[in-house]
Write a protein that holds these residues in place. Structure first.
Motif, mmCIF file in Angstrom:
data_model
loop_
_atom_site.group_PDB
_atom_site.id
_atom_site.type_symbol
_atom_site.label_atom_id
_atom_site.label_comp_id
_atom_site.label_asym_id
_atom_site.label_seq_id
_atom_site.Cartn_x
_atom_site.Cartn_y
_atom_site.Cartn_z
ATOM 1 N N GLU A 10 0.854 -1.192 0.000
ATOM 2 C CA GLU A 10 0.000 0.000 0.000
ATOM 3 C C GLU A 10 0.890 1.241 0.000
ATOM 4 O O GLU A 10 0.925 2.022 0.958
ATOM 5 C CB GLU A 10 -0.917 -0.018 1.229
ATOM 6 C CG GLU A 10 -1.901 -1.169 1.264
ATOM 7 C CD GLU A 10 -3.069 -0.935 0.315
ATOM 8 O OE1 GLU A 10 -3.212 0.197 -0.200
ATOM 9 O OE2 GLU A 10 -3.858 -1.870 0.104
ATOM 10 N N THR A 11 1.612 1.447 -1.108
ATOM 11 C CA THR A 11 2.642 2.498 -1.109
ATOM 12 C C THR A 11 2.048 3.904 -1.054
ATOM 13 O O THR A 11 2.598 4.780 -0.368
ATOM 14 C CB THR A 11 3.526 2.350 -2.354
ATOM 15 O OG1 THR A 11 2.702 2.316 -3.527
ATOM 16 C CG2 THR A 11 4.344 1.066 -2.292
ATOM 17 N N GLU A 12 0.966 4.157 -1.765
ATOM 18 C CA GLU A 12 0.377 5.504 -1.736
ATOM 19 C C GLU A 12 -0.144 5.832 -0.347
ATOM 20 O O GLU A 12 0.013 6.959 0.148
ATOM 21 C CB GLU A 12 -0.734 5.613 -2.780
ATOM 22 C CG GLU A 12 -0.247 5.556 -4.213
ATOM 23 C CD GLU A 12 0.761 6.662 -4.520
ATOM 24 O OE1 GLU A 12 0.620 7.786 -3.971
ATOM 25 O OE2 GLU A 12 1.696 6.407 -5.294
ATOM 26 N N LEU A 13 -0.778 4.857 0.290
ATOM 27 C CA LEU A 13 -1.230 5.055 1.664
ATOM 28 C C LEU A 13 -0.046 5.298 2.578
ATOM 29 O O LEU A 13 -0.093 6.151 3.483
ATOM 30 C CB LEU A 13 -2.030 3.836 2.125
ATOM 31 C CG LEU A 13 -2.593 3.880 3.549
ATOM 32 C CD1 LEU A 13 -3.564 5.050 3.703
ATOM 33 C CD2 LEU A 13 -3.288 2.556 3.884
ATOM 34 N N ALA A 14 1.040 4.564 2.354
ATOM 35 C CA ALA A 14 2.245 4.736 3.167
ATOM 36 C C ALA A 14 2.796 6.149 3.031
ATOM 37 O O ALA A 14 3.215 6.777 4.015
ATOM 38 C CB ALA A 14 3.299 3.709 2.761
ATOM 39 N N VAL A 15 2.808 6.677 1.809
ATOM 40 C CA VAL A 15 3.303 8.041 1.590
ATOM 41 C C VAL A 15 2.412 9.044 2.314
ATOM 42 O O VAL A 15 2.909 9.985 2.970
ATOM 43 C CB VAL A 15 3.369 8.352 0.082
ATOM 44 C CG1 VAL A 15 3.650 9.842 -0.140
ATOM 45 C CG2 VAL A 15 4.450 7.505 -0.590
ATOM 46 N N ARG A 16 1.099 8.871 2.216
ATOM 47 C CA ARG A 16 0.186 9.825 2.859
ATOM 48 C C ARG A 16 0.362 9.822 4.371
ATOM 49 O O ARG A 16 0.442 10.879 5.001
ATOM 50 C CB ARG A 16 -1.272 9.493 2.510
ATOM 51 C CG ARG A 16 -1.645 9.769 1.069
ATOM 52 C CD ARG A 16 -3.159 9.899 0.915
ATOM 53 N NE ARG A 16 -3.856 8.686 1.343
ATOM 54 C CZ ARG A 16 -4.114 7.665 0.537
ATOM 55 N NH1 ARG A 16 -3.691 7.684 -0.721
ATOM 56 N NH2 ARG A 16 -4.775 6.611 0.987
ATOM 57 N N TRP A 17 0.419 8.636 4.943
ATOM 58 C CA TRP A 17 0.558 8.561 6.393
ATOM 59 C C TRP A 17 1.905 9.124 6.856
ATOM 60 O O TRP A 17 1.976 9.851 7.845
ATOM 61 C CB TRP A 17 0.402 7.116 6.847
ATOM 62 C CG TRP A 17 -1.039 6.693 6.964
ATOM 63 C CD1 TRP A 17 -2.132 7.509 6.963
ATOM 64 C CD2 TRP A 17 -1.525 5.362 7.099
ATOM 65 N NE1 TRP A 17 -3.283 6.764 7.096
ATOM 66 C CE2 TRP A 17 -2.947 5.445 7.183
ATOM 67 C CE3 TRP A 17 -0.932 4.111 7.157
ATOM 68 C CZ2 TRP A 17 -3.745 4.313 7.332
ATOM 69 C CZ3 TRP A 17 -1.735 2.986 7.306
ATOM 70 C CH2 TRP A 17 -3.138 3.081 7.383
ATOM 71 N N ALA A 18 2.974 8.765 6.161
ATOM 72 C CA ALA A 18 4.285 9.262 6.566
ATOM 73 C C ALA A 18 4.374 10.777 6.408
ATOM 74 O O ALA A 18 4.974 11.473 7.238
ATOM 75 C CB ALA A 18 5.377 8.575 5.752
ATOM 76 N N THR A 19 3.769 11.315 5.352
ATOM 77 C CA THR A 19 3.768 12.762 5.146
ATOM 78 C C THR A 19 3.030 13.464 6.286
ATOM 79 O O THR A 19 3.509 14.473 6.836
ATOM 80 C CB THR A 19 3.103 13.110 3.802
ATOM 81 O OG1 THR A 19 3.826 12.469 2.741
ATOM 82 C CG2 THR A 19 3.102 14.615 3.567
ATOM 83 N N ARG A 20 1.885 12.915 6.669
ATOM 84 C CA ARG A 20 1.141 13.494 7.798
ATOM 85 C C ARG A 20 1.939 13.389 9.088
ATOM 86 O O ARG A 20 1.928 14.311 9.914
ATOM 87 C CB ARG A 20 -0.196 12.769 7.951
ATOM 88 C CG ARG A 20 -1.235 13.149 6.901
ATOM 89 C CD ARG A 20 -2.451 12.236 6.950
ATOM 90 N NE ARG A 20 -3.024 12.129 8.292
ATOM 91 C CZ ARG A 20 -4.022 11.287 8.610
ATOM 92 N NH1 ARG A 20 -4.521 10.465 7.675
ATOM 93 N NH2 ARG A 20 -4.500 11.250 9.837
ATOM 94 N N GLY A 21 2.644 12.272 9.257
ATOM 95 C CA GLY A 21 3.428 12.106 10.478
ATOM 96 C C GLY A 21 4.537 13.125 10.601
ATOM 97 O O GLY A 21 4.791 13.671 11.690
ATOM 98 N N VAL A 22 5.218 13.412 9.490
ATOM 99 C CA VAL A 22 6.309 14.390 9.509
ATOM 100 C C VAL A 22 5.772 15.797 9.758
ATOM 101 O O VAL A 22 6.390 16.596 10.472
ATOM 102 C CB VAL A 22 7.112 14.314 8.193
ATOM 103 C CG1 VAL A 22 8.038 15.500 8.047
ATOM 104 C CG2 VAL A 22 7.906 13.016 8.125
#
Length: 607
Positions: free
Chosen positions: A184-196
Motif C-alpha cells: 500500500e505504497t500511496e497510503l504509506a506516503v500519505r501517512w508518513a507525510t502526515r506524520g512528519v
C-alpha cells in the motif's frame, strides 16, 4: 514459541476432543485441544465458540494457557483472545504480534476484536505504534503477495488508530511502515507525510523516505532521507540508506561519497562497511572488495543486524554465487538430446577434439544410443593426459571410451551429496559452511562421487536439472564433493594437508569438469582463510597461465570457467586478472540460462 506436538489431528478432531473434555470437566485437557485447533484454524468460528465455553467455566480461562519458555503458539493465541475478552486487549495484542513474528504467514489476528474501531479508541497510540513496529520487524520488506492477507487485520487496526489520533507522528510513521511492506505504497506516503508534518523527526523522515522510495519517487526519497541526516548527523545507517538509494538509481559516485562520509565518522560502522564494499565491487568488479567484506564479517560477529550485501553482490555471478554451465561440443549435444531434438539423437558423433571425460560420461548416460568417435589428431598437449606428472588418476581411457578409475561411493555418500548439492549458494563462505555435512565422509567416497555422480534427487530441483541439462547436476555433485574435501582432516596444517594435496592433484589432472570443481574449492578455502590466500593465488595463476598457453594451440573447453574462477580468487596478480578477462572475452556477464531454470523452479531469483 513452539509448533504443535501432535500434528496428526485436524482442527475438527481437536475441537471434538475439546468438547468431550469440557463435558467431563477436564479443563486443562480441553485447553490443550483448543490450542491445537487454534494453531491450525485461527479464524474458524467454531474454535472461538469452544474457547468461549472454556472461558465461561474456567474463571475466564486465561490461566489455562500459561506462558512458559517453550510456549505452544496455539496456547499463546488462545491466551491473547482471552486477555482481550477480560478487558486487557493491549496484552492480548502483544501476544498476537508475537505469534505473527513466529509464523508471519498465518492469519492470527483475523478476528473481530482486533479490527473493531473501538479497540483503537481504548489503546494508547504509543502502544499501537510499538506493536505495528514489532510486526514490521518480523516480516520481510516487502512482504510477498501470498503473505499480505495475514497482515490485513493489523493494517485495519492502523487505519482505525490514525483515524482516532490523526496527528500522532509515531503512530503515523509506524502505520506507514506496515502499509509500505504490504504494497500500500500511496497510503504509506500519505501517512508518513502526515506524520512528519505533525511531528518532525529523524525517524519520521526515514519512514517518509522509504515510502517515497517504494513508490518510485527517488528525488522525494532522497530529500526525506537527507532531512533525516540533518535531524541526526550521527545516525550513519541513514547515510547507508541514501547511498543504497543513489546506487540503485545509477548514481554510484554520489553513493560512494555518502558512504565515505559515514566511514570518516566511524570506520567500523557495520552498515557503512557492508554498503561500501558492495558499491565498490559494483563500480570496478574487483573481488578484493567482497573478500574484505568477508573478513569484516568474520571479525565482527556482533553486527547490529543481518546484512545481505555480500549475497547480493555474489548473486548469479559465475562461481561467486553459482556454478557456470559447462562448455564444449558435447554439452550442446546433451542439451539438445534432453529437449528431444532429432539432430541430437544421431547414431554417430565424431569429435574434432577430445572432450572432458565427465562430459563423455554424462553424454553416455543421457544419450546411450549415440556412438562417439574420439578425435585422432590432437594438436598441442593431449587433454587426456595430466598436465603434471604424479597426479592421482580419476579416469581410465581405452580407445573411444573413458571409465572411472576408482570405485563408486557408498550409499551414505550418495545420500549426503543429494542433500547438499545445489547449483547456487549465497557466497563462497556460505558454500563452505553448507558443505560441513560431508565432513565425515571418507576420502574414497568423496573421490568416488566425482566420477560416479548419482542420479539427481527426486525433488523439484532434481527434476528441473535432469530435464533441462543433466550436465548441471553432474557439476553440482563434483563441486560439492570438492567442497567436502575442504572439510577433510581439517586438523592438518594446510601446506602439508591431505585436502590440499588431493585438490592440487585434481587441479593438474586431465582437462575435466573436476578441474573446475577442485579450483573452486581452493578459491573457497582462500575466501575463508586469509593464511592460504597467497598459496591459492599462486596455484590459480599457474593453472590459468597453462590454460592460456594450451589455448593458443587448441580449444580448451574449461578455459572460460577457469577464467571466471581466477576472477573470484583473492589476491590474484593483476596480470593474471587481465589474462582471465582475455580468456572470457571481456567483462564478465551474468549467465542467464541457469538463472531461468532456478526462477522456473522457485519463482524467485537465484541466490
Amino acid at each position: 514459541m513452539s509448533e504443535q506436538d501432535d500434528a496428526a489431528l485436524t482442527a475438527a478432531e481437536e475441537l471434538a476432543l475439546a468438547r468431550l473434555a469440557l463435558d467431563s470437566g477436564e479443563l486443562e485437557h480441553a485447553a490443550g485441544h483448543v490450542a491445537g485447533a487454534l494453531a491450525q484454524a485461527p479464524t474458524l468460528p467454531e474454535v472461538h465458540e469452544t474457547l468461549a465455553r472454556l472461558a465461561a467455566v474456567g474463571d475466564g480461562g486465561v490461566e489455562l494457557f500459561p506462558l512458559n519458555h517453550h510456549a505452544f503458539v496455539g496456547s499463546v493465541v488462545a491466551r491473547a483472545h482471552l486477555l482481550a475478552a477480560a478487558g486487557r486487549p493491549a496484552e492480548g495484542l502483544d501476544l498476537l504480534a508475537a505469534a505473527t513474528g513466529h509464523s508471519p504467514g498465518v492469519d492470527w489476528a483475523g478476528v473481530p476484536w482486533v479490527t473493531a474501531p473501538e479497540l483503537a479508541e481504548r489503546l494508547d497510540p504509543d502502544r499501537i505504534a510499538r506493536i505495528l513496529m514489532q510486526i514490521c520487524a518480523a516480516v520481510p520488506d516487502p512482504v510477498p503477495p501470498s503473505g499480505r492477507a495475514a497482515l490485513g487485520p493489523y493494517l485495519a487496526l492502523a487505519r482505525n488508530a490514525v483515524t482516532v489520533r490523526p496527528d500522532h507522528g509515531l503512530l503515523l510513521g509506524a502505520a506507514s511502515a506496515l502499509a509500505r511492506r504490504i504494497g500500500e505504497t500511496e497510503l504509506a506516503v500519505r501517512w508518513a507525510t502526515r506524520g512528519v508534518r505533525a511531528q518532525p523527526s529523524k525517524l519520521g523522515e526515514v519512514w517518509l523516505g522509504y515510502a517515497h522510495r517504494s513508490a518510485g519517487r527517488t528525488r522525494e526519497a532522497l530529500a526525506a532521507l537527507t532531512r533525516a541526516v540533518e535531524h541526526d548527523p550521527d545516525d550513519l545507517a541513514v547515510y547507508a540508506d541514501i547511498a543504497g538509494t543513489l546506487a540503485d538509481n545509477g548514481r554510484l559516485d554520489e553513493a560512494l561519497r555518502w558512504i565515505d562520509h559515514a566511514l570518516e565518522r566511524d570506520p567500523a560502522f557495520d552498515c557503512a562497511v557492508h554498503t561500501a564494499h558492495r558499491l565498490r565491487f559494483a563500480r570496478d568488479g574487483d573481488v578484493a572488495h567482497l573478500v574484505a567484506l568477508t573478513d569484516f564479517v568474520r571479525d565482527h560477529p556482533d553486527d547490529t543486524h543481518e546484512h545481505t550485501d555480500l549475497a547480493e553482490s555474489c548473486r548469479s555471478r559465475p562461481w561467486l554465487g553459482q556454478l557456470t554451465p559447462a562448455g564444449g561440443t558435447l554439452v550442446q549435444v546433451i542439451r539438445q538430446a534432453v529437449h528431444d531434438r532429432p539432430a541430437a539423437r544421431g547414431e554417430r558423433l565424431r569429435l574434432v577434439a577430445p572432450e572432458p571425460p565427465s562430459a563423455l560420461r554424462t553424454l553416455a548416460a543421457a544419450v546411450p544410443e549415440l556412438t562417439v568417435e574420439s578425435a585422432t589428431d590432437v594438436p598441442g598437449p593431449d587433454p587426456r593426459q595430466p598436465r603434471r606428472s604424479g597426479t592421482r588418476q580419476l579416469w581410465a581411457y581405452q580407445a573411444d571410451t573413458v571409465a572411472p578409475a576408482i570405485p563408486p561411493p557408498s550409499e551414505e555418500a550418495v545420500r549426503r551429496i543429494r542433500q547438499v548439492a545445489t547449483p547456487a549458494w549465497p557466497h563462497p563462505p556460505a558454500a563452505y559452511d553448507a558443505a560441513v555435512g560431508l565432513a565425515t565422509l571418507d576420502l574414497p567416497d568423496l573421490l568416488g562421487l566425482l566420477v560416479h555422480p548419482p542420479d539427481p534427487p527426486a525433488t523439484a530441483l532434481g527434476r528441473v536439472l535432469n530435464s533441462q541439462d543433466p550436465s548441471l547436476w553432474v557439476r553440482c555433485v563434483q563441486v560439492w564433493a570438492c567442497l567436502g574435501l575442504l572439510h577433510h582432516r581439517t586438523d592438518e596444517p594446510w601446506d602439508t594437508s591431505v585436502r590440499r594435496a588431493v585438490l592440487v592433484d585434481l587441479l593438474w589432472g586431465v582437462e575435466d569438469w573436476t578441474t573446475e570443481a577442485a579450483l573452486f574449492a581452493l578459491v573457497t578455502a582462500a575466501w575463508v582463510d586469509p593464511q592460504v590466500r597467497p598459496d591459492v593465488a599462486r596455484m590459480t595463476a599457474e593453472r590459468l597461465a597453462d590454460v592460456a598457453e594450451v589455448g593458443r594451440e587448441r580449444p580448451v573447453p574449461i578455459a572460460t570457467s577457469l577464467a571466471y574462477l581466477a576472477l573470484a580468487t583473492p589476491e590474484l596478480d593483476r596480470q593474471m586478472v587481465e589474462t582471465a578477462y582475455l580468456l572470457i572475452g571481456g567483462r564478465p556477464r551474468r549467465p542467464g540460462r541457469l538463472r531461468r531454470f532456478w526462477y522456473r523452479l522457485t519463482g524467485r531469483p537465484l541466490s
